[in-house]
Design an enzyme around this catalytic site. Structure first.
Site, PDB file in Angstrom:
ATOM      1  N   ASP A 142      32.343  32.323  36.398  1.00 38.44           N
ATOM      2  CA  ASP A 142      31.609  33.532  36.761  1.00 38.44           C
ATOM      3  C   ASP A 142      30.107  33.340  36.708  1.00 38.44           C
ATOM      4  OD1 ASP A 142      33.550  35.661  37.337  1.00 38.44           O
ATOM      5  OD2 ASP A 142      34.290  35.159  35.337  1.00 38.44           O
TER       6      ASP A 142
ATOM      7  N   GLU B 214      41.844  45.203  40.736  1.00 37.79           N
ATOM      8  CA  GLU B 214      41.779  44.024  39.878  1.00 37.79           C
ATOM      9  C   GLU B 214      41.128  44.432  38.581  1.00 37.79           C
ATOM     10  OE1 GLU B 214      41.136  40.283  42.844  1.00 37.79           O
ATOM     11  OE2 GLU B 214      39.789  40.413  41.121  1.00 37.79           O
TER      12      GLU B 214
END
Lengths: 406, 276
Positions: free
Chosen positions: B60, B49
Site C-alpha cells: 500500500d 471491499e
C-alpha cells in the site's frame, strides 16, 4: 527429534519453493512473483557457473580482503578462565562488516541480469554502506531506505552512503526502524520492478533471498572451518553469532551443520530484558507468522500485528528472523538465546580494552554470550565467535549512553 | 450460488458493471464504518471491499498506510471486521462483502477458524495481498469449505503461465492491479489495461475487477468499458483522511462526500452502457 536431525541433509534445504520445513516460502504480492522467479533462475545458474564463481571469489579476495583472519583472543580467553575464544574477524572486511560478502554477490547477479539500479534497506547502516559501495564500483544508481530513528543513531554511516553516491531515503512510517525500511524498499521494488534489483541484506525475504544470501555468506564458515583446523588441529566445540535477521550467523553455521560435535549458539537481542517486552528476540520469545515474504518466528501480538522491537543495536532491531533459523530452532540443531543491552555494552568495553578490538554493538552480543559460554567450558575447548562488524559506527551511541558528547 | 456470483450475473443481465468501493474498517473511527457501508450501497456500490488493517502494509501507498494506522489506533482486529460485517448483514442480505488484508493476522487466527468466522458473519470473499497461489493450497481449501471465494490479484507482470495457476484456485472474481506500484499511485493507462484484460480472459473465466489508479468518474467510466468491475480505494480513503479531525459531524460528512464520489462514478459508468 534427534533421529530426525541425524537423517537431515542440510545442503538440500530449502526445497524448490524455498521451504525450510514449514518456514520460508514466497509470500509476495503478485507484481513481484515474476521478478522473484527470474531472480531464482539467475541465482541457480550463477551457482553452477564457473565464471560467476571465479569473479565472486576474485572480488572477495582482492576487493573485500578475504580470507578474514581467525584470531585467537588469548588474553580474553585467559581472563575468562574457560574455553579458548577465537574471533572470526569479519570486522576487517572492506566496509567493516560481513555485509559486503552478500552485496558483492547480489551486485554481480544484478549486473548479469542487466539491472542498472539497486535498492536496499538498512538498519545499522552496514548493509546500506556495503550496497552503496558495490553500486559505486559497478556504476549503478543506488537508493537506500533507512528508518528515521536509525538515521539519527547511525549518522556516520548515513554520511558514508552519501559520499558513495547513494540516495538515503528516511522512512517515517511505523516504528521508523529496519522493518519499516524493508516495507518501503518493497514498495519501491513493486513500482520499479523492470529495471531495479533489490539487494536484501539478510537471510529473510521471499525465496530465493534466504538461500541466496546464505550461500554468499557461507564463505565465513568455510574459511573458519579450515582456519580452526589449521590452528588447533580439530573442529571447534562451539560457534557463537549474533542474530538480527541472521545472515552472519547462518554464514558461520551452515558449513558446520553436518558436524555433529559442533554446538551452535545464535544470540538475539534481549534489549532491556525479555521479561520487559522491550527486546528483539523473536526466536526466544516470539511466535510463527508471515512477514516480508516468508514464514518465520515473529514478534507479534495476539491479532497478528507486528510489535515494535527494542535493541541498543540498530542492526538487531528487527521483529523477524531468517526462516532457516526458525527451522534450525525447531529441529534443535542450533541453540537460540539472548543477551541484554547492558551485557552487550559491557562486552563492547571488555573486548576493546582487553584485545584492542572495538566490536560493533551487534557483534558485542555474540562476544558477551561467547564469554559467558567459555566460562562454563574447559581451557582445552574452543569457541569461534563471529565478530561480524567493527564498532566505529557505534561510538556516538556508546558515548551518548555514558553522557559524553563527541 | 454465492452472493458474488449472483451479483455479477444480475449486473451482466442488466449490461451494467460492478462498482466496488474499498473502506478500511474503523477508519477514521469505529462508528463511521457501518453507516458508511449502507450509504455506499445507496449511492450505487454493488460490492464492498472491507479492509482489515495490518501493521506492515507492504503493497500500500501512503494513503492506505495512514488508514491502517488510524484503524489500528482503535486496536481493530479481524474480530472487529467480522463484527462490522455481522451488523451490516442485519439489514443488507444481498450486497457481497469482500475482506481485504494481509496474511499474518489470518495465519495467527488459523485458516480454518478464520474461514468459519468470516462465513458466519456474512463475508463472501477474501483477498490476501501476500498470498500467492503457490502457497495457497490449505488456505483455499479452508475458504472453500465455508463457501468463501478466494480472490487473487493479477499484475501487469503476471505471465500467462501464472494466469493458469491463478485460474486453478480463484473464484468470485479476479482483481487486476492496473499498474506496477502501490495503491494510490498515478492514474492508469486505459488502452494498456484493455489489452491486458483481453489476454487474462483467454486464461481465466471469471469476472475481472480493475483497481489501482481509479480516482474519478471519467476513469471509472473508461475502465468499465473493458472491466467487469471498477474498484476504488485510495480516492475513498482520502475522504476519511480529510475528516479525521472532524469530531462533531464526522460520520455524516464522510458518508456525504463518499456518496457524491460514488454517485458520479455510477452515473458515468451507467451512461457508458447506453452508448454501447
Amino acid at each position: 527429534m534427534s533421529d530426525k536431525k541425524d537423517s537431515i541433509d542440510y545442503s538440500s534445504m530449502p526445497d524448490e519453493r524455498g521451504h525450510f520445513g514449514v518456514y520460508g516460502g514466497c509470500f509476495a504480492s503478485e507484481t513481484l512473483m515474476q521478478a522473484l522467479d527470474e531472480l531464482k533462475e539467475a541465482y541457480h545458474s550463477s551457482m553452477s557457473d564457473a565464471d560467476f564463481q571465479a569473479q565472486f571469489d576474485a572480488d572477495l579476495a582482492h576487493y573485500v580482503g578475504r580470507p578474514s583472519p581467525l584470531y585467537h583472543a588469548e588474553r580474553l580467553s585467559r581472563e575468562t578462565g574457560g574455553a579458548q575464544i577465537y574471533l572470526k574477524r569479519e570486522d576487517l572486511n572492506h566496509t567493516g562488516a560481513h555485509k559486503i560478502n552478500n552485496t558483492i554477490g547480489q551486485a554481480l547477479l544484478a549486473k548479469a541480469m542487466g539491472k542498472k539500479r539497486v535498492i536496499a534497506e538498512t538498519g545499522a547502516g552496514q548493509h546500506g554502506v556495503a550496497t552503496a559501495t558495490v553500486a559505486a564500483r559497478f556504476g549503478m544508481e543506488c537508493v537506500v531506505y533507512m528508518g528515521a530513528e536509525d538515521i539519527v543513531r547511525q549518522a556516520p554511516n548515513v554520511y558514508r552512503m552519501k559520499l558513495l553516491g547513494a540516495t538515503v531515503v528516511p522512512v517515517t512510517s511505523g516504528s521508523k526502524t529496519l522493518k519499516d525500511a524493508l516495507n518501503e524498499a518493497m514498495r519501491d521494488w513493486v513500482t520499479n520492478v523492470d529495471d531495479t534489483f533489490y539487494i536484501i541484506g539478510t537471510v529473510a525475504g521471499p525465496h530465493p533471498y534466504p538461500a541466496m544470501v546464505r550461500d554468499f555468506q557461507a564463505i565465513i564458515g568455510r574459511e573458519a572451518r579450515e582456519q580452526i583446523q589449521q590452528q588447533t588441529g580439530r573442529l571447534p566445540d562451539a560457534l557463537v553469532a549474533c542474530i538480527g535477521g541472521g545472515s552472519n550467523a547462518i554464514g558461520l553455521f551452515h558449513p558446520f551443520l553436518a558436524d555433529e560435535s559442533v554446538q551452535m549458539y545464535g544470540v538475539e537481542a534481549a534489549g532491556e530484558g525479555i521479561e520487559t517486552g522491550h527486546h528483539a528476540a523473536p526466536l526466544c520469545a516470539g511466535k510463527p507468522g508471515v512477514l516480508h515474504g516468508n514464514r518465520t518466528y515473529l514478534m507479534e501480538d495476539a491479532d497478528g500485528q507486528i510489535i515494535e522491537t527494542h535493541s541498543v543495536s540498530a542492526g538487531l532491531d528487527y521483529p523477524g528472523v531468517g526462516p532457516e533459523h526458525a527451522w534450525l530452532k525447531d529441529i534443535g540443531r542450533v541453540n537460540y538465546d539472548s543477551v541484554t543491552d547492558e551485557e552487550a555494552l559491557k562486552a563492547f568495553h571488555q573486548l576493546t580494552r582487553i584485545e584492542g578490538i572495538i566490536p560493533a554493538l551487534e557483534s558485542s552480543h555474540a562476544v558477551a554470550y561467547g564469554i559467558k559460554l567459555a566460562a562454563r567450558m574447559s581451557p582445552q575447548q574452543t569457541i569461534i565467535v563471529n565478530l561480524s562488524g567493527r564498532g566505529d559506527k557505534d561510538i556516538n551511541t556508546v558515548a551518548g549512553l555514558e553522557g559524553i558528547e563527541l | 450460488m454465492s452472493r458474488l456470483q449472483a451479483c455479477f450475473e444480475r449486473l451482466s443481465a442488466d449490461s451494467r458493471k460492478a462498482l466496488i468501493p474499498y473502506v478500511m474498517t474503523a477508519d477514521p473511527a469505529p462508528e463511521v464504518t457501518l453507516p458508511l457501508m449502507h450509504a455506499m450501497v445507496a449511492a450505487g456500490a454493488d460490492i464492498i471491499e472491507l479492509g482489515a488493517p495490518f501493521s506492515d502494509p507492504m503493497a500500500d501507498g501512503p494513503v492506505i498506510q495512514a488508514a491502517a494506522e488510524r484503524s489500528l489506533a482503535f486496536h481493530t482486529s479481524l474480530h472487529s471486521v467480522f463484527e462490522t460485517a455481522r451488523q451490516f448483514r442485519q439489514t443488507d442480505t444481498q450486497t457481497p462483502i469482500v475482506l481485504m488484508g494481509y496474511l499474518n493476522p489470518v495465519e495467527v487466527m488459523g485458516y480454518e477458524a478464520f474461514a468459519r468466522q468470516a462465513a458466519e458473519n456474512g463475508i463472501d470473499g477474501v483477498i490476501t495481498v501476500d498470498m500467492p497461489p503457490e502457497e495457497a493450497d490449505e488456505y483455499v481449501a479452508a475458504l472453500r469449505a465455508h463457501q468463501l471465494d478466494p480472490i487473487f490479484l493479477i499484475a501487469p507482470t503476471t505471465t500467462e503461465a501464472r494466469m493458469e495457476k491463478i485460474a486453478a484456485v480463484a473464484s468470485g472474481f479476479v482483481y487486476y492491479v492496473s499498474l506496477k506500484g502501490v495503491t494510490g499511485a498515478a492514474t492508469l493507462d486505459v488502452a494498456g489495461v484493455t489489452e491486458r484484460l483481453a489476454l487474462i480472459r483467454k486464461h481465466i473465466d471469471l469476472p475481472i475487477g480493475v483497481g489501482f489508479g481509479i480516482s474519478n468518474a471519467e476513469t471509472a467510466a473508461s475502465v468499465s468499458h473493458c472491466a467487469d468491475a471498477v474498484i476504488v480505494g485510495s480516492a475513498i480513503v482520502n475522504k476519511m483522511a480529510a475528516q479525521k479531525d472532524n469530531k462533531s459531524e464526522q460520520t455524516a460528512t464522510i458518508a456525504r462526500n463518499v456518496t457524491a464520489l460514488l454517485q458520479s462514478m455510477r452515473v458515468a459508468m451507467d451512461s457508458n452502457r447506453t452508448k454501447v
